[in-house]
Design a protein around this motif. Structure first.
Motif, PDB file in Angstrom:
ATOM      1  N   ALA A 120       0.819  -1.221   0.000  1.00 40.27           N
ATOM      2  CA  ALA A 120       0.000   0.000   0.000  1.00 40.27           C
ATOM      3  C   ALA A 120       0.846   1.261   0.000  1.00 40.27           C
ATOM      4  O   ALA A 120       0.507   2.248  -0.652  1.00 40.27           O
ATOM      5  CB  ALA A 120      -0.940  -0.006   1.204  1.00 40.27           C
ATOM      6  N   GLN A 121       1.967   1.245   0.757  1.00 44.91           N
ATOM      7  CA  GLN A 121       2.855   2.411   0.837  1.00 44.91           C
ATOM      8  C   GLN A 121       2.078   3.687   1.181  1.00 44.91           C
ATOM      9  O   GLN A 121       2.149   4.702   0.483  1.00 44.91           O
ATOM     10  CB  GLN A 121       3.621   2.593  -0.473  1.00 44.91           C
ATOM     11  CG  GLN A 121       4.651   1.517  -0.759  1.00 44.91           C
ATOM     12  CD  GLN A 121       5.850   1.599   0.172  1.00 44.91           C
ATOM     13  OE1 GLN A 121       6.384   2.675   0.429  1.00 44.91           O
ATOM     14  NE2 GLN A 121       6.259   0.457   0.702  1.00 44.91           N
ATOM     15  N   LEU A 122       1.305   3.621   2.272  1.00 48.38           N
ATOM     16  CA  LEU A 122       0.524   4.789   2.671  1.00 48.38           C
ATOM     17  C   LEU A 122       1.427   5.965   2.988  1.00 48.38           C
ATOM     18  O   LEU A 122       2.505   5.800   3.571  1.00 48.38           O
ATOM     19  CB  LEU A 122      -0.330   4.458   3.900  1.00 48.38           C
ATOM     20  CG  LEU A 122      -1.400   3.382   3.773  1.00 48.38           C
ATOM     21  CD1 LEU A 122      -2.227   3.337   5.047  1.00 48.38           C
ATOM     22  CD2 LEU A 122      -2.288   3.620   2.570  1.00 48.38           C
ATOM     23  N   SER A 123       0.983   7.146   2.607  1.00 47.40           N
ATOM     24  CA  SER A 123       1.740   8.361   2.906  1.00 47.40           C
ATOM     25  C   SER A 123       0.913   9.260   3.813  1.00 47.40           C
ATOM     26  O   SER A 123      -0.304   9.389   3.633  1.00 47.40           O
ATOM     27  CB  SER A 123       2.107   9.106   1.621  1.00 47.40           C
ATOM     28  OG  SER A 123       0.952   9.430   0.879  1.00 47.40           O
ATOM     29  N   LEU A 124       1.574   9.868   4.779  1.00 47.66           N
ATOM     30  CA  LEU A 124       0.902  10.745   5.733  1.00 47.66           C
ATOM     31  C   LEU A 124       0.479  12.034   5.032  1.00 47.66           C
ATOM     32  O   LEU A 124       1.274  12.667   4.339  1.00 47.66           O
ATOM     33  CB  LEU A 124       1.829  11.054   6.904  1.00 47.66           C
ATOM     34  CG  LEU A 124       1.270  11.970   8.005  1.00 47.66           C
ATOM     35  CD1 LEU A 124       0.104  11.291   8.711  1.00 47.66           C
ATOM     36  CD2 LEU A 124       2.369  12.309   9.009  1.00 47.66           C
TER      37      LEU A 124
END
Length: 586
Positions: free
Chosen positions: A271-275
Motif C-alpha cells: 500500500a505504501q501509505l503516505s501521511l
C-alpha cells in the motif's frame, strides 16, 4: 530439530566444558579440593557460580534441556507437526508424553507449560480474542426493522416467541466524525506528552531503525488500483503500551489492527501509505470516497473497496430455552459438544440505533433535556483497551468501592465484560483517600487490579449498561444486573390473536419449514437490541422444488434446520395452535 541443537548450542557448550575440565574447573574437581582441604565452601562457591554463568552464556538454558527431555519421550518437531496422515500433537498427547519423564522433570515441564498457557490466555483476553464478550453494532446510521416472529415451542410455551431482526447499518464514517476523532486524539496526545504521539511496533526492523506510527490521515496513492478516488485512512495511535492501533475508513468505519500488520502491510508494504499533513485536502478526499461508498456492502466501487451499507440478522426474544437446539442446528454434524471441531458459535451483539440519545427517542419526557450528562467523547468511544467512560447514575456509583460490587470494563472499544470486585489489598493504604488496590474478576475469566478511581468508572459503566437494558429494552432489572446470565432482548407483547403467515393447507407443501412456525408481528420495535448473530456467509441447502442445492444465508439455514428438527419432534405449528385456541374458546 535435534540435529540443529546438537551441532549448534550443544556442541559449543560441550567444547567449552571440555576446555574448562582440562583447566581443572570441573565441578568434580572442586568437590575433590573441598574433601582434601585445599579449598573451602567460601572459595569454591564463587568459582562454581562463575562456571555456571559461563555455561549459560555458551548455550545452557532451560529451553535446551526441554528439547533433550522431550526428545527422550518421543516428542520432536516432526512428530508434533501436522503431516499428510497425521494431525498435530494436541495438549492431551503432549501431557501424556511428559509422564514418561522422571518426576523432577515432569514438575519443571508442567510448570513451564502452565506459565506459558496463562500468558497466552492473558494476551488473547487483552486482544479480545479469548472471549468475544458483547459486540456493539454501530455506524453512521443504524436502523432496526420490524422482526419476524416464530413460536417454536408449541404447547409447551405458546406465548413465547423467537424474533429474527434485520438491522440495516451504514458502517461508514463521514469526514466530520473522522475529523472530530482526529482532533480529540491529537489533544489527548498533547496532554500526555509524547506517550501517544508515536507508537512503536515492539520490535526492530532492517537497518536498526525503530518504526513508529503517527496519528493522522493517510493516503493510498496507487492510481492503477484506485482510479475513482485514493483510499483514505485515519490511523490513531494508542500509546506505547498498546500493540494495536485504530484504523478508520470512510466505507468501513473503525477497526482495530496490530501495529506490526499496519507497518508491514499498509505503511511499508504494497500500500505504501503516505501521511497527509494537509487536513483540508484529506477531508476533501475522505468526502469523495464516502460518497462513492454509498452502496451495498456486497458491491465494489473500486479495487478492495466495498460499499458501506450492510444488513445484519440477529436472533432475539425467548431464545434461552431453545439455545442448545439453535446451536445444534448451526452445525452440520448435528452435535453441540466441546469435541465438535467445526462448531459454529454465534456472537452476542448489541445494536444501538442512530440518534437514540436524543430525548424524544429515549423517552425522557422532556423536550429540552440537557444531553450534557450523556455526552461521550468520540475519542473515548474509539480508544481501545482503556477504562470505561462515565455514563451513569452518579448517586449509586459514588458509593465507596467494596468487595461484592458489580463492575464492567470495555475492551478494544467494542466488547464489554461484566465482573465483580472480589478482593481489596490495603498495601498501607490511606483509608480516607482509598489508595489501596481492588481486584475484580470478569466474566471472561480475567482478574484485573484497579485503583479506587478506576473502580468508580467501572461501576458507572455497569450501571449505564443496566439502565440501557431496563429502560430501553424492557429487560427485567434482575436479569439486566446479572453477571451469570446473558439475557436476550425481551420484546413487547404480541397481539392477543395469533396470526400465522401461512394459510390453511400451506403447512404441508412448503419447504421453508420455518414459516410453519411464523406469525405476524404486532409489537413495537425495540430502541436497543441484544441478540445472537451468526457469521455472514452462505451454506448449501438441497431444495426439493428446484431439485438441486441452492445457497442460502447462514441465519436462514439455522432457522430451517431448527424448524425441521422441531417438526420431527412433533412440535405444533402456528396454525395448529390457532385451531386449538379457537376450539378452547368454543
Amino acid at each position: 530439530m535435534m540435529e540443529t541443537l546438537l551441532l549448534g548450542p550443544c556442541l559449543e557448550l560441550a567444547e567449552k566444558r571440555v576446555e574448562a575440565i582440562k583447566e581443572g574447573k570441573s565441578v568434580a574437581k572442586y568437590f575433590e579440593s573441598l574433601e582434601d582441604g585445599t579449598g573451602t565452601k567460601q572459595t569454591i562457591k564463587p568459582k562454581i557460580d562463575e562456571e555456571m554463568k559461563a555455561a549459560k552464556e555458551a548455550g545452557l538454558n532451560f529451553n535446551v534441556l526441554c528439547y533433550i527431555w522431550l526428545f527422550d519421550v518421543g516428542v520432536t518437531q516432526q512428530s508434533a507437526s501436522a503431516g499428510k496422515h497425521r494431525t498435530p500433537m494436541g495438549v492431551p498427547k503432549f501431557l501424556n508424553r511428559c509422564l514418561g519423564m522422571n518426576l523432577p522433570r515432569q514438575k519443571l515441564m508442567t510448570e513451564y507449560f502452565l506459565r506459558h498457557l496463562e500468558k497466552e490466555v492473558s494476551l488473547a483476553k487483552t486482544a479480545g480474542e479469548y472471549d468475544q464478550g458483547i459486540k456493539t453494532c454501530s455506524g453512521h446510521s443504524v436502523v432496526i426493522d420490524k422482526p419476524r416472529s416464530f413460536c417454536f415451542r408449541g404447547l409447551e410455551a405458546k406465548n413465547e416467541h423467537v424474533f429474527l431482526y434485520k438491522v440495516k447499518a451504514d458502517r461508514g464514517m463521514d469526514s466530520e466524525a473522522a475529523l472530530q476523532l482526529y482532533k480529540e486524539a491529537k489533544e489527548l496526545e498533547e496532554g500526555n506528552g509524547d506517550d501517544l504521539a508515536t507508537t512503536s511496533t515492539g520490535g526492530w526492523f532492517g537497518g536498526g531503525q525503530r518504526q513508529e506510527i503517527s496519528t493522522g490521515f493517510f493516503i493510498d496513492r496507487r492510481r492503477n488500483f484506485f482510479k475513482e478516488a485514493p483510499r483514505m485512512f485515519l490511523i490513531i495511535s494508542q500509546g506505547r503500551a498498546s500493540e494495536k492501533c485504530i484504523v478508520v475508513r470512510p466505507n468501513e468505519g473503525k477497526k482495530i489492527y496490530a501495529k506490526k500488520w499496519i507497518n508491514d502491510v499498509l505503511i511499508h508494504g504494497a500500500a505504501q501509505l503516505s501521511l497527509c499533513t494537509d487536513i483540508p485536502q484529506a477531508v476533501e478526499k475522505w468526502n469523495r470516497e464516502f460518497v462513492l461508498a454509498d452502496r451495498p456492502s456486497s458491491e465494489r466501487y473500486q479495487h478492495y473497496c466495498y460499499g458501506r451499507h450492510e444488513e445484519r440478522f440477529l436472533f432475539g426474544g425467548s431464545i434461552i430455552p431453545i439455545l442448545n437446539k439453535i446451536l445444534v442446528s448451526a452445525n452440520s454434524s448435528g452435535l453441540c459438544t466441546p469435541a465438535e471441531k467445526n462448531m459454529t458459535m454465534p456472537s452476542i451483539v448489541r445494536v444501538e440505533p442512530s440518534g437514540m440519545s436524543e430525548p424524544s427517542q429515549v423517552g425522557t419526557g422532556t423536550e429540552d433535556s440537557s444531553e450534557e450528562g450523556e455526552y461521550i467523547s468520540t475519542w473515548t468511544k474509539f480508544r481501545a483497551s482503556t477504562m470505561p467512560t462515565v455514563m451513569c447514575n452518579q448517586s449509586d456509583s459514588a458509593e465507596t468501592p467494596a468487595v461484592g460490587q458489580k463492575v464492567a470494563r470495555k475492551m478494544l472499544g467494542t466488547c464489554i465484560f461484566r465482573g465483580v470486585i472480589t478482593e481489596y489489598k490495603d498495601c498501607n493504604a490511606d483509608a480516607v483517600n482509598q489508595s489501596g488496590t481492588y481486584i475484580a474478576e470478569f466474566t471472561d475469566g480475567s482478574n484485573i487490579e484497579m485503583n479506587a478511581a478506576e473502580v468508580v468508572q467501572a461501576k458507572q459503566l455497569f450501571e449505564a449498561e443496566v439502565d440501557k437494558l431496563v429502560v430501553e429494552a424492557k429487560v427485567p432489572k434482575a436479569d439486566a444486573s446479572s453477571i451469570d446470565l446473558i439475557s436476550a432482548i425481551d420484546s413487547s407483547a404480541q397481539s392477543a390473536t395469533r396470526r400465522p403467515v401461512l394459510t390453511e393447507g400451506e403447512d404441508d407443501v412448503t419447504e421453508e419449514y420455518e414459516r410453519v412456525f411464523e406469525e405476524e408481528y404486532d409489537g413495537d420495535v425495540p430502541s436497543i437490541l441484544v441478540g445472537l448473530e451468526f457469521p455472514n456467509r452462505t451454506l448449501d441447502w438441497y431444495s426439493e422444488g428446484a431439485r438441486k442445492y441452492i445457497q442460502i444465508p447462514f441465519w436462514e439455514f439455522v432457522l430451517r434446520k431448527l424448524a425441521e428438527k422441531l417438526l420431527e419432534e412433533g412440535a405444533k405449528s402456528s396454525r395448529e395452535l390457532l385451531n386449538l385456541e379457537k376450539a378452547e374458546q368454543h
